[in-house]
Write an enzyme that holds these catalytic residues in place. Structure first.
Site, short mmCIF file in Angstrom:
data_model
loop_
_atom_site.label_atom_id
_atom_site.label_comp_id
_atom_site.label_asym_id
_atom_site.label_seq_id
_atom_site.Cartn_x
_atom_site.Cartn_y
_atom_site.Cartn_z
N GLU A 1 0.84 -1.19 0.00
CA GLU A 1 0.00 0.00 0.00
C GLU A 1 0.87 1.24 0.00
O GLU A 1 1.99 1.24 0.52
CB GLU A 1 -0.90 0.00 1.23
CG GLU A 1 -1.88 -1.16 1.15
CD GLU A 1 -2.93 -1.14 2.23
OE1 GLU A 1 -3.94 -1.80 2.04
OE2 GLU A 1 -2.74 -0.47 3.26
N CYS B 1 3.28 8.89 0.42
CA CYS B 1 3.81 8.05 1.50
C CYS B 1 4.11 6.67 0.89
O CYS B 1 3.21 5.99 0.40
CB CYS B 1 2.77 7.95 2.62
SG CYS B 1 3.27 6.85 3.94
N CYS C 1 6.07 -5.99 7.64
CA CYS C 1 7.13 -5.43 8.48
C CYS C 1 7.47 -6.45 9.57
O CYS C 1 6.59 -7.12 10.09
CB CYS C 1 6.67 -4.13 9.12
SG CYS C 1 7.98 -3.31 10.06
N CYS D 1 5.92 -3.55 16.19
CA CYS D 1 5.66 -2.51 17.19
C CYS D 1 4.22 -2.72 17.68
O CYS D 1 3.32 -3.04 16.89
CB CYS D 1 5.83 -1.12 16.58
SG CYS D 1 7.53 -0.87 16.01
N CYS E 1 1.10 -0.98 15.89
CA CYS E 1 1.10 -0.78 14.43
C CYS E 1 0.51 -2.00 13.73
O CYS E 1 0.95 -3.12 13.93
CB CYS E 1 2.52 -0.53 13.95
SG CYS E 1 2.63 -0.28 12.17
N CYS F 1 -1.19 6.57 9.55
CA CYS F 1 0.05 5.94 10.02
C CYS F 1 -0.26 4.66 10.78
O CYS F 1 -1.13 4.63 11.65
CB CYS F 1 0.79 6.84 10.99
SG CYS F 1 1.28 8.37 10.27
#
Ligand code: SAH
Length: 371
Positions: free
Chosen positions: A112, A125, A132, A136, A139, A355
């Protein structure tokens, strides 16, 4: 929310990607690689600059468009090379105008990226990994896991697709490497993409308009520091105490806060640019006045900028956004200590484009690709 569902048919796939998969992708080659390619073809070095300009400045979608190369050179290039961008699988538009794109790559993986139209600029962005590995705690990208690094062509391809798809505009373009993934765990491709983004023969985006965000992977940060042309740096801190940071950002165990801050001190941003520390505020977890004072102590005399990011809540994330009062109180403690503070306005929340919300399938579930 307007959903532009396009099913299986990619909106922007160049036809070559289906018919001639064996052809190599010219898009994504750096200046040195283009010079070598031209030399191998017996062509003069200025051809490399011409090709670079077609690929990255004018963003031609096909070799045939590169008219000043001459018919014969184009025909020889076409024997082994093509121009391929990621294809758009879906585009979702938020109430605030933010556009979230789901792009498909050659191997079927999806990523994305986000286009944020603003009054005086537009911001792209970009992602650097499929998924990932950092996990975290707050996230969503991390929840879905890690699949692979993106290539330079795939990182830059996002910028090309977004720029071509956005309505024509002469507003300057900002680029933030803040999408899916940790850019400094994919440092070779990310640095190659940054060079082409900022190079005058590339996309030509001024370094002060480009920002790389990282949790502070120390060896990667050393590599970025050594680059002759560097973007702005944003460091994701999220906690000022090591014990708490380890819970929120597990990589703290490997790359501790103090070493990350010490290295960020050595970072010299581009003219007109800056180093920013990002701090996601989680209600009752890291948003108290005592956390703010700990952050002030930790940053010490570093006249840094701190970007406070109220949590973008999402299904599966076990935290709540801070209250407005907590955000104000936190910001005041920082600014009283002469830190520059900004509070990030969430964009695109209704389409999970904000985010930490990237890499979901159209139904809002973590992508099966990344598990
Ligand atoms: N891995 C890099 C690049 C991703 S940037 C990094 O961590 O910096 C994404 C930014 O959004 C980071 O500052 C990240 O911490 C923040 N973020 C992640 N999840 C979020 C959430 N749920 N709400 C608000 N910000 C979030």
């Amino acid at each position: 929310m307007h959903l532009t569902a396009v099913g299986q048919a990619p909106l922007a796939s160049p036809p070559q990607s289906q018919t001639q998969p064996a052809l190599k992708n010219l898009f994504g080659l750096g200046r040195g690689e283009l010079v070598s390619l031209c030399a191998a073809m017996g062509e003069p070095p200025y051809r490399a600059r011409q090709i670079s300009s077609w690929l990255y400045r004018r963003r031609a979608r096909a070799l045939e468009a590169m008219t000043d190369l001459g018919r014969e050179v184009r025909a020889r290039l076409a024997e082994a090379w093509t121009v391929r961008w990621p294809s758009i699988v879906e585009r979702r538009e938020s109430h605030d105008g933010t556009l979230k794109y789901l792009l498909a790559l050659d191997d079927g993986a999806t990523i994305e990226c986000v286009l944020i139209p603003e009054t005086r600029r537009r911001t792209l962005c970009l992602s650097t990994q499929v998924g990932c590995a950092l996990r975290c705690a707050f996230c969503l990208t991390g929840l879905a896991g890690y699949r692979r690094n993106l290539t330079c062509a795939e990182i830059l391809g996002q910028a090309a697709v977004l720029m071509a798809d956005a309505p024509a505009s002469d507003k300057p373009c900002n680029v933030v490497i803040m999408g899916m993934g940790e850019p400094l765990l994919n440092v070779d491709a990310t640095l190659a993409a940054l060079r082409l983004l900022m190079d005058a023969d590339g996309f030509g985006i001024p370094p002060r308009r480009v920002t790389l965000s990282t949790v502070g992977i120390l060896p990667g940060l050393e590599r970025l520091i050594a680059e002759p042309r560097r973007p702005n740096l944003a460091v994701s801190l999220h906690a000022a105490r090591p014990e708490l940071r380890r819970r929120l950002v597990p990589i703290e165990a490997k790359y501790p806060l103090d070493e990350v801050i010490a290295l960020a001190r050595r970072y010299s941003p581009p003219a007109g640019g800056r180093v920013t520390f990002e701090y996601v505020l989680l209600r009752g977890v890291n948003d108290t006045p005592s956390d703010a004072r700990a952050l002030v102590r930790r940053l010490g005399d570093l006249r840094a900028k701190v970007n406070l990011i109220p949590l973008n809540a999402a299904p599966g994330i076990p935290f709540e956004p801070p209250t407005d009062d907590a955000v104000d109180a936190f910001a005041r403690i920082l600014s009283d200590a002469r830190l520059t503070v900004s509070v990030r306005k969430p964009r695109g929340q209704d389409v999970l484009a904000a985010c930490g919300q990237l890499h979901l399938d159209p139904a809002g579930n973590p992508s099966p690709h990344a598990s």
